[in-house]
Design a protein around this motif. Sequence first.
Motif, PDB file in Angstrom:
ATOM      1  N   LEU A 202       0.798  -1.177  -0.061  1.00  0.00           N
ATOM      2  CA  LEU A 202      -0.197   0.042   0.105  1.00  0.00           C
ATOM      3  C   LEU A 202       0.823   1.098  -0.139  1.00  0.00           C
ATOM      4  CD1 LEU A 202      -2.602  -0.934   2.745  1.00  0.00           C
ATOM      5  CD2 LEU A 202      -2.982  -1.036   0.140  1.00  0.00           C
ATOM      6  N   HIS A 203       2.149   1.277   0.392  1.00  0.00           N
ATOM      7  CA  HIS A 203       3.059   2.333   0.308  1.00  0.00           C
ATOM      8  C   HIS A 203       2.518   3.529   1.170  1.00  0.00           C
ATOM      9  CE1 HIS A 203       5.257   0.187  -2.900  1.00  0.00           C
ATOM     10  NE2 HIS A 203       4.089   0.373  -3.546  1.00  0.00           N
ATOM     11  N   TRP A 204       1.833   3.189   2.575  1.00  0.00           N
ATOM     12  CA  TRP A 204       1.475   4.037   3.415  1.00  0.00           C
ATOM     13  C   TRP A 204       2.397   4.674   4.179  1.00  0.00           C
ATOM     14  CZ3 TRP A 204      -3.373   1.178   5.524  1.00  0.00           C
ATOM     15  CH2 TRP A 204      -4.601   1.227   4.541  1.00  0.00           C
ATOM     16  N   ILE A 205       3.592   3.691   4.471  1.00  0.00           N
ATOM     17  CA  ILE A 205       4.613   4.292   5.537  1.00  0.00           C
ATOM     18  C   ILE A 205       6.051   3.565   4.602  1.00  0.00           C
ATOM     19  CG2 ILE A 205       3.438   4.342   7.462  1.00  0.00           C
ATOM     20  CD1 ILE A 205       4.539   1.533   8.241  1.00  0.00           C
ATOM     21  N   ASP A 206       7.171   4.112   4.962  1.00  0.00           N
ATOM     22  CA  ASP A 206       8.288   3.627   4.180  1.00  0.00           C
ATOM     23  C   ASP A 206       9.023   2.944   5.227  1.00  0.00           C
ATOM     24  OD1 ASP A 206       9.642   5.324   6.037  1.00  0.00           O
ATOM     25  OD2 ASP A 206      10.128   6.900   4.515  1.00  0.00           O
ATOM     26  N   GLU A 207      10.247   2.154   4.731  1.00  0.00           N
ATOM     27  CA  GLU A 207      10.817   1.227   5.522  1.00  0.00           C
ATOM     28  C   GLU A 207      11.347   1.681   6.966  1.00  0.00           C
ATOM     29  OE1 GLU A 207      13.333  -2.769   4.724  1.00  0.00           O
ATOM     30  OE2 GLU A 207      12.310  -1.693   3.273  1.00  0.00           O
ATOM     31  N   ASP A 208      11.823   2.795   6.962  1.00  0.00           N
ATOM     32  CA  ASP A 208      12.545   3.400   8.085  1.00  0.00           C
ATOM     33  C   ASP A 208      11.309   3.515   9.075  1.00  0.00           C
ATOM     34  OD1 ASP A 208      14.878   3.436   7.180  1.00  0.00           O
ATOM     35  OD2 ASP A 208      14.909   5.586   6.218  1.00  0.00           O
TER      36      ASP A 208
ATOM     37  N   MET B 260       8.789   2.062   9.278  1.00  0.00           N
ATOM     38  CA  MET B 260       8.477   0.623   9.695  1.00  0.00           C
ATOM     39  C   MET B 260       9.196   0.193  10.932  1.00  0.00           C
ATOM     40  SD  MET B 260       5.829  -1.659   9.397  1.00  0.00           S
ATOM     41  CE  MET B 260       5.881  -3.135  10.296  1.00  0.00           C
ATOM     42  N   LEU B 261      10.707   0.458  10.848  1.00  0.00           N
ATOM     43  CA  LEU B 261      11.697   0.165  11.878  1.00  0.00           C
ATOM     44  C   LEU B 261      11.354   0.881  13.046  1.00  0.00           C
ATOM     45  CD1 LEU B 261      14.955  -0.018   9.802  1.00  0.00           C
ATOM     46  CD2 LEU B 261      13.768  -1.911  11.080  1.00  0.00           C
TER      47      LEU B 261
ATOM     48  N   VAL C 203      13.295 -11.155  11.653  1.00  0.00           N
ATOM     49  CA  VAL C 203      14.734 -10.876  12.180  1.00  0.00           C
ATOM     50  C   VAL C 203      15.560 -10.561  10.835  1.00  0.00           C
ATOM     51  CG1 VAL C 203      16.804 -11.739  13.215  1.00  0.00           C
ATOM     52  CG2 VAL C 203      14.736 -12.109  14.249  1.00  0.00           C
ATOM     53  N   TRP C 204      15.582 -11.339   9.733  1.00  0.00           N
ATOM     54  CA  TRP C 204      16.302 -10.989   8.570  1.00  0.00           C
ATOM     55  C   TRP C 204      15.970  -9.844   7.798  1.00  0.00           C
ATOM     56  CZ3 TRP C 204      20.539 -13.436   6.714  1.00  0.00           C
ATOM     57  CH2 TRP C 204      20.718 -12.943   5.460  1.00  0.00           C
ATOM     58  N   ASP C 205      14.670  -9.670   7.690  1.00  0.00           N
ATOM     59  CA  ASP C 205      14.219  -8.355   6.663  1.00  0.00           C
ATOM     60  C   ASP C 205      14.838  -7.177   7.735  1.00  0.00           C
ATOM     61  OD1 ASP C 205      13.021  -9.985   4.852  1.00  0.00           O
ATOM     62  OD2 ASP C 205      11.147  -9.497   5.581  1.00  0.00           O
ATOM     63  N   MET C 206      14.369  -7.098   9.052  1.00  0.00           N
ATOM     64  CA  MET C 206      14.654  -5.972   9.903  1.00  0.00           C
ATOM     65  C   MET C 206      15.966  -5.711  10.004  1.00  0.00           C
ATOM     66  SD  MET C 206      11.716  -4.796  10.090  1.00  0.00           S
ATOM     67  CE  MET C 206      11.157  -3.846  11.409  1.00  0.00           C
ATOM     68  N   GLY C 207      17.040  -6.761  10.093  1.00  0.00           N
ATOM     69  CA  GLY C 207      18.492  -6.864  10.323  1.00  0.00           C
ATOM     70  C   GLY C 207      19.127  -6.517   9.004  1.00  0.00           C
ATOM     71  N   SER C 208      18.536  -6.889   8.113  1.00  0.00           N
ATOM     72  CA  SER C 208      19.154  -6.529   6.814  1.00  0.00           C
ATOM     73  C   SER C 208      18.878  -4.968   6.415  1.00  0.00           C
ATOM     74  CB  SER C 208      18.563  -7.333   5.453  1.00  0.00           C
ATOM     75  OG  SER C 208      17.100  -7.130   5.357  1.00  0.00           O
ATOM     76  N   GLY C 209      17.813  -4.552   6.914  1.00  0.00           N
ATOM     77  CA  GLY C 209      17.641  -2.967   6.792  1.00  0.00           C
ATOM     78  C   GLY C 209      18.612  -2.228   7.414  1.00  0.00           C
ATOM     79  N   ILE C 210      18.802  -2.527   8.563  1.00  0.00           N
ATOM     80  CA  ILE C 210      20.133  -1.814   9.296  1.00  0.00           C
ATOM     81  C   ILE C 210      21.292  -1.989   8.897  1.00  0.00           C
ATOM     82  CG2 ILE C 210      21.237  -1.722  11.897  1.00  0.00           C
ATOM     83  CD1 ILE C 210      18.543  -2.729  13.030  1.00  0.00           C
ATOM     84  N   THR C 211      21.721  -3.183   8.278  1.00  0.00           N
ATOM     85  CA  THR C 211      23.110  -3.506   7.563  1.00  0.00           C
ATOM     86  C   THR C 211      23.372  -2.758   6.167  1.00  0.00           C
ATOM     87  OG1 THR C 211      22.205  -5.587   6.518  1.00  0.00           O
ATOM     88  CG2 THR C 211      23.298  -5.659   8.686  1.00  0.00           C
ATOM     89  N   LYS C 212      22.089  -2.624   5.571  1.00  0.00           N
ATOM     90  CA  LYS C 212      22.182  -1.715   4.318  1.00  0.00           C
ATOM     91  C   LYS C 212      22.508  -0.290   4.536  1.00  0.00           C
ATOM     92  CE  LYS C 212      18.595  -4.558   1.751  1.00  0.00           C
ATOM     93  NZ  LYS C 212      17.253  -4.504   1.256  1.00  0.00           N
TER      94      LYS C 212
END
Length: 190
Positions: free
Chosen positions: A43-49, A51-52, A133-142
């Motif tokens: 839906l693109h209501w919020i961005d990934e940051d 979401m974190l 864990v994988w999705d949220m952790g990979s966002g931080i490592t990016k």
Amino acid sequence: MKEKNNVHLLRSLFLSTFYLSAFTFGGGYVIVTLMKRKFVDELHWIDEDEMLDLVAIAQSAPGAIAVNGAIVVGYKLAGVTGLLTAVLGTVLPPFLILSVISVCYEAFRSMTLIALMLEGMQAGVGAVIASVVWDMGSGITKEKDTVSILVMIAAFAVSMIFNINVIFIILAAGILGFVRTMLRRRRGQV
């Protein structure tokens, strides 16, 4: 026209949170992945940051992560009305399901098929939590922010090795984040 868009948004918010809550088994961490897919990717209501941030707020606030997440998303999208709509959509399915189960508890308790089904769902829940864990952790490592990566590793290690209560880890991470933000502001980086 604006009121029509608002009604459409509220209806979509209610149906999204109702659907996520109705078909999510395994608790708050499972719903976080589904909320990300729905609200960020689809839906693109919020961005990934955001979401974190939502996950951090939902985890650190008292109460269920699903409800806390719905509160943050609903309020961001449509203020107090959105908050109430999202909470209603999130709370209604478990309320209805538990009401039916409580009436039929004796019948459910003795059914081997139901017990086996619930046991099988545990494996799926573990996989979904690993995905979170994988999705949220990979966002931080990016972001390649060394301090954030070290904090993530240290929080995991302290929790798993030393069995420190998660509340203390969250408080320490919050204090560290506050100090880092204040230092960046002082340097003019924020």
